[in-house]
Motif scaffolding. Structure first.
Motif, PDB file in Angstrom:
ATOM      1  N   GLN A  17       0.899  -1.347   0.407  1.00  0.00           N
ATOM      2  CA  GLN A  17      -0.289   0.101  -0.136  1.00  0.00           C
ATOM      3  C   GLN A  17       0.583   1.168   0.097  1.00  0.00           C
ATOM      4  O   GLN A  17       0.492   1.963  -0.685  1.00  0.00           O
ATOM      5  CB  GLN A  17      -1.355  -0.095   1.486  1.00  0.00           C
ATOM      6  CG  GLN A  17      -2.320   1.144   1.008  1.00  0.00           C
ATOM      7  CD  GLN A  17      -3.291   0.848   0.253  1.00  0.00           C
ATOM      8  OE1 GLN A  17      -3.421   0.176  -0.095  1.00  0.00           O
ATOM      9  NE2 GLN A  17      -2.857   1.736  -0.664  1.00  0.00           N
ATOM     10  N   VAL A 279      -1.587   2.356   7.762  1.00  0.00           N
ATOM     11  CA  VAL A 279      -3.369   1.948   7.220  1.00  0.00           C
ATOM     12  C   VAL A 279      -3.793   0.594   7.018  1.00  0.00           C
ATOM     13  O   VAL A 279      -4.031  -0.387   7.393  1.00  0.00           O
ATOM     14  CB  VAL A 279      -3.754   1.559   5.549  1.00  0.00           C
ATOM     15  CG1 VAL A 279      -4.473   0.819   4.293  1.00  0.00           C
ATOM     16  CG2 VAL A 279      -3.688   3.355   5.299  1.00  0.00           C
ATOM     17  N   THR A 283      -6.051  -1.961   9.761  1.00  0.00           N
ATOM     18  CA  THR A 283      -7.164  -3.039   8.891  1.00  0.00           C
ATOM     19  C   THR A 283      -6.742  -4.298   9.492  1.00  0.00           C
ATOM     20  O   THR A 283      -8.166  -4.599   8.916  1.00  0.00           O
ATOM     21  CB  THR A 283      -6.728  -2.568   6.805  1.00  0.00           C
ATOM     22  OG1 THR A 283      -6.818  -1.694   6.327  1.00  0.00           O
ATOM     23  CG2 THR A 283      -8.003  -4.092   6.613  1.00  0.00           C
ATOM     24  N   GLN A 284      -5.442  -4.578   9.798  1.00  0.00           N
ATOM     25  CA  GLN A 284      -5.312  -5.981  10.375  1.00  0.00           C
ATOM     26  C   GLN A 284      -6.531  -6.358  11.382  1.00  0.00           C
ATOM     27  O   GLN A 284      -6.312  -7.375  11.956  1.00  0.00           O
ATOM     28  CB  GLN A 284      -4.052  -6.190  10.183  1.00  0.00           C
ATOM     29  CG  GLN A 284      -3.581  -7.523  10.783  1.00  0.00           C
ATOM     30  CD  GLN A 284      -3.983  -8.709   9.614  1.00  0.00           C
ATOM     31  OE1 GLN A 284      -3.435  -8.172   8.692  1.00  0.00           O
ATOM     32  NE2 GLN A 284      -3.322 -10.153  10.227  1.00  0.00           N
ATOM     33  N   SER A 287     -10.053  -1.747  11.495  1.00  0.00           N
ATOM     34  CA  SER A 287     -10.724  -1.889   9.714  1.00  0.00           C
ATOM     35  C   SER A 287     -11.235  -0.832  10.288  1.00  0.00           C
ATOM     36  O   SER A 287     -10.757  -0.262   9.099  1.00  0.00           O
ATOM     37  CB  SER A 287     -10.640  -2.432   9.462  1.00  0.00           C
ATOM     38  OG  SER A 287     -12.659  -3.560   9.743  1.00  0.00           O
ATOM     39  N   ALA A 290      -9.283   2.669  10.646  1.00  0.00           N
ATOM     40  CA  ALA A 290      -8.164   3.055   9.632  1.00  0.00           C
ATOM     41  C   ALA A 290      -8.285   4.169   8.930  1.00  0.00           C
ATOM     42  O   ALA A 290      -6.954   5.219   9.126  1.00  0.00           O
ATOM     43  CB  ALA A 290      -8.116   2.039   8.291  1.00  0.00           C
ATOM     44  N   GLN A 291      -8.916   4.928   7.880  1.00  0.00           N
ATOM     45  CA  GLN A 291      -9.303   5.782   8.052  1.00  0.00           C
ATOM     46  C   GLN A 291      -9.173   7.531   8.580  1.00  0.00           C
ATOM     47  O   GLN A 291      -8.611   8.725   9.069  1.00  0.00           O
ATOM     48  CB  GLN A 291     -10.629   6.340   6.942  1.00  0.00           C
ATOM     49  CG  GLN A 291     -10.738   5.534   5.365  1.00  0.00           C
ATOM     50  CD  GLN A 291      -9.266   5.605   4.803  1.00  0.00           C
ATOM     51  OE1 GLN A 291      -8.804   6.607   4.960  1.00  0.00           O
ATOM     52  NE2 GLN A 291      -9.015   4.844   4.390  1.00  0.00           N
TER      53      GLN A 291
END
Length: 317
Positions: A17, A279, A283-284, A287, A290-291
């Motif tokens: 990413q 990220v 996410t892991q 999630s 994340a943002q």
């Protein structure tokens, strides 16, 4: 509890990413740092790369859009991933030359608000053209199966992590090579030196007989090619749709140079990797956050170190 395997997976996913963010950031920062031109159409170049890669890689079925209304139900050449690796940067470079000539150049001496409006408008036009011509369908991501006769569809057994998709490692490696080559071009070649000199005093460069405007065109085209290539890399791990340019590319590109430092290639690479790891980690683990965490981190960077990790005002620093 996060296990060692989870940490290693986060690192690998974060590198992938982060490579996308770094490619976007480098392309944007060399344009911003060299020409002081705010290009909100950078996401449109990512969109061009994603769709070009998709259509070169395989045939897709069309169920909506102008082409479908004309009786065209499939589109694409089914050329494979290697063909996409060659075609996408070339298309991005050519599109970048056209953008610099017909969009950017007339606005170099205009206020920044004019640059923002014209490039953002161009991004919206590109998105709507794709939506209306090809259709608003979401296409499955590109997954390379074989490269140079080697099967990369099978997972590879890595220490600690266990089985991990080998094609993802290939994507990370290709992105790393492109980033390294770009860094060398900008930082270690005569062309890069001209660009750096033009950033600080373009008038003196012209007095020395160097056609700096030609270098500007190449810089813009190089940045466009990197954004298109980022679109290809992104299409390998995410679905492709008309809104990928605005949703997945434009904001991350600016966040990357905010974190890394505007005008710094090193900063774009560092910023992209940091954001990519954030990220991947969120996410892991969580999630849904994340943002939020990503924007909180960028906000914190603006407070603590507003000039970015490699805070600079030009490509040379």
């Amino acid at each position: 509890m996060i296990l060692q395997a989870d940490v290693a997976t986060i690192l690998l996913n974060g590198l992938q990413q982060g490579a996308i963010y770094a490619l976007l950031g480098i392309g944007l920062t060399i344009i911003l740092g060299t020409m002081e031109f705010l290009n909100l159409a950078h996401g449109a170049l990512y969109l061009v790369g994603s769709y070009t890669g998709l259509l070169v890689f395989r045939e897709v079925s069309l169920t909506t859009g102008l082409l479908h209304s004309f009786g065209i139900t499939t589109l694409g050449v089914d050329g494979g991933f290697l063909a996409a690796l060659v075609v996408v940067p070339i298309v991005g470079f050519v599109v970048g030359l056209g953008m610099e000539k017909f969009v950017a150049e007339p606005f170099y001496d205009r206020p920044e608000t004019d640059q923002l409006l014209v490039t953002f408008g161009l991004a919206l036009i590109a998105e709507e053209l794709v939506r209306n011509v090809i259709g608003g369908n979401t296409f499955q991501s590109i997954t390379p199966q074989q490269v140079f006769g080697v099967n990369i569809a099978q997972p590879v057994d890595l220490p600690i992590i266990g089985l991990y998709p080998s094609w993802r490692l290939f994507i990370v490696g290709i992105a790393a090579v492109v980033i390294l080559v770009t860094f060398i071009i900008v930082e270690r070649t005569d062309f890069g030196l001209v660009v750096q000199a033009g950033t600080h005093d373009s008038e003196m460069v012209r007095l020395l007989g160097i056609k700096i405007n030609r270098s500007y065109s190449l810089v813009f085209a190089l940045g466009a090619a990197l954004a298109a290539f980022a679109g290809l890399i992104g299409a390998s791990i995410q679905t492709v749709s008309p809104q990928v340019g605005t949703e997945r590319a434009l904001v991350p590109a600016f966040l990357t140079i905010v974190v890394g430092g505007a005008g710094s290639v090193r900063g774009a690479i560092a910023g992209g990797m940091v954001l990519g790891l954030i990220v991947a980690a969120m996410t892991q683990t969580y999630s849904q956050w994340a943002q939020i965490v990503l924007y909180l981190f960028v906000a914190l960077m603006l407070i603590v170190r507003p000039e970015g990790i490699f805070g600079s005002t030009g490509v040379s620093e």
